[in-house]
Write an enzyme that holds these catalytic residues in place. Structure first.
Site, PDB file in Angstrom:
ATOM      1  N   PRO A 147      20.975  44.558  53.708  1.00 44.83           N
ATOM      2  CA  PRO A 147      21.844  45.737  53.625  1.00 44.83           C
ATOM      3  C   PRO A 147      23.207  45.600  54.290  1.00 44.83           C
ATOM      4  O   PRO A 147      23.962  46.578  54.339  1.00 44.83           O
ATOM      5  CB  PRO A 147      21.014  46.797  54.368  1.00 44.83           C
ATOM      6  N   CYS A 148      23.556  44.409  54.779  1.00 48.75           N
ATOM      7  CA  CYS A 148      24.774  44.308  55.587  1.00 48.75           C
ATOM      8  C   CYS A 148      26.051  44.632  54.805  1.00 48.75           C
ATOM      9  O   CYS A 148      27.050  45.053  55.388  1.00 48.75           O
ATOM     10  CB  CYS A 148      24.882  42.925  56.238  1.00 48.75           C
ATOM     11  N   HIS A 149      26.046  44.449  53.479  1.00 49.61           N
ATOM     12  CA  HIS A 149      27.255  44.721  52.693  1.00 49.61           C
ATOM     13  C   HIS A 149      27.150  46.007  51.876  1.00 49.61           C
ATOM     14  O   HIS A 149      28.056  46.317  51.092  1.00 49.61           O
ATOM     15  CB  HIS A 149      27.542  43.556  51.748  1.00 49.61           C
TER      16      HIS A 149
END
Length: 236
Positions: A185-187
């Protein structure tokens, strides 16, 4: 006076994130539509009072492989098979002669496939939804990361080649504790921010973050939403 949670909706959405409260509200919208069209989404509550302790689930999505590539047209859920009166994509015509029937049945037995199960969770760390999934072989054993990547459509593979080992990773399910694949989910917030900013001036009920996000990332791993989901919006 507007409650603090409601006031935070537009700010978080414009930043590409959403609150746990909004996640649940939009999941309810998705579930109501799923019930109408019977496409199999469910809500699982494990820790009801904990943020992120409940999540969306879609089970038994079969992805068949054609020519060593998982063809999008061959996606079929178990429920779809039951409704259509058959368990496989290949159908036997009543007018087929015995040799033709045998040929079709042999092709069905030899046609490789993977069975997917998808979980949509809320990340309290990133304030965004996260897609977890399992992919299993016909014998029930879990598919490897290489096998999962072989099923990613070529158009996505070319764009994600540099992030191959970080975009899809194997992680522990934060609620169930079992190993599953995860779309990192980092981006997500960065990806969703432009869309949310474009719709910020519109009525809040016109946009469902979960549907927009799932429609974008789901097809990478064989999860597609019917077009009718585009007509649902968040209701405050």
């Amino acid at each position: 006076i507007t409650p603090p949670e409601v006031r935070s909706f537009p700010v978080k959405m414009a930043a590409g994130t959403l609150s746990w409260c909004r996640f649940k509200d939009e999941a309810s919208q998705l579930l109501r539509h799923s019930e109408r069209i019977k496409d199999g989404w469910e809500w699982t509550e494990v820790e009801e009072n904990l943020a992120g302790g409940s999540f969306l689930v879609k089970k038994d999505v079969v992805l068949r492989i054609s020519g060593n590539v998982c063809a999008e047209d061959d996606l079929l859920s178990e429920e779809d098979g039951e409704k259509d009166g058959h368990d496989n994509v290949l159908m036997v015509d009543d007018n087929m002669v015995e040799d033709d029937v045998c040929t079709v049945q042999c092709k069905m037995k030899e046609s490789p496939y993977y069975r997917y199960q998808y979980h949509v969770l809320y990340s309290t760390s990133y304030s965004v939804p996260v897609l977890y999934f399992l992919a299993s072989r016909p014998d029930g054993s879990l598919a490897s990361l290489d096998e999962v990547w072989s099923c990613v459509p070529a158009s996505f593979q070319s764009r994600l080649q540099d992030d191959k080992w970080t975009f899809i990773t194997q992680q522990e399910h934060p609620v169930l504790g079992c190993p599953m694949f995860q779309l990192h989910p980092c981006h997500t917030a960065t990806m969703m921010q432009p869309l949310m900013q474009q719709t910020q001036g519109k009525e809040r009920g016109s946009v469902n973050y979960l549907v927009s996000w799932l429609s974008t990332v789901g097809p990478v791993v064989g999860l597609t939403l019917p077009l009718s989901y585009a007509h649902i919006g968040h209701v405050t």
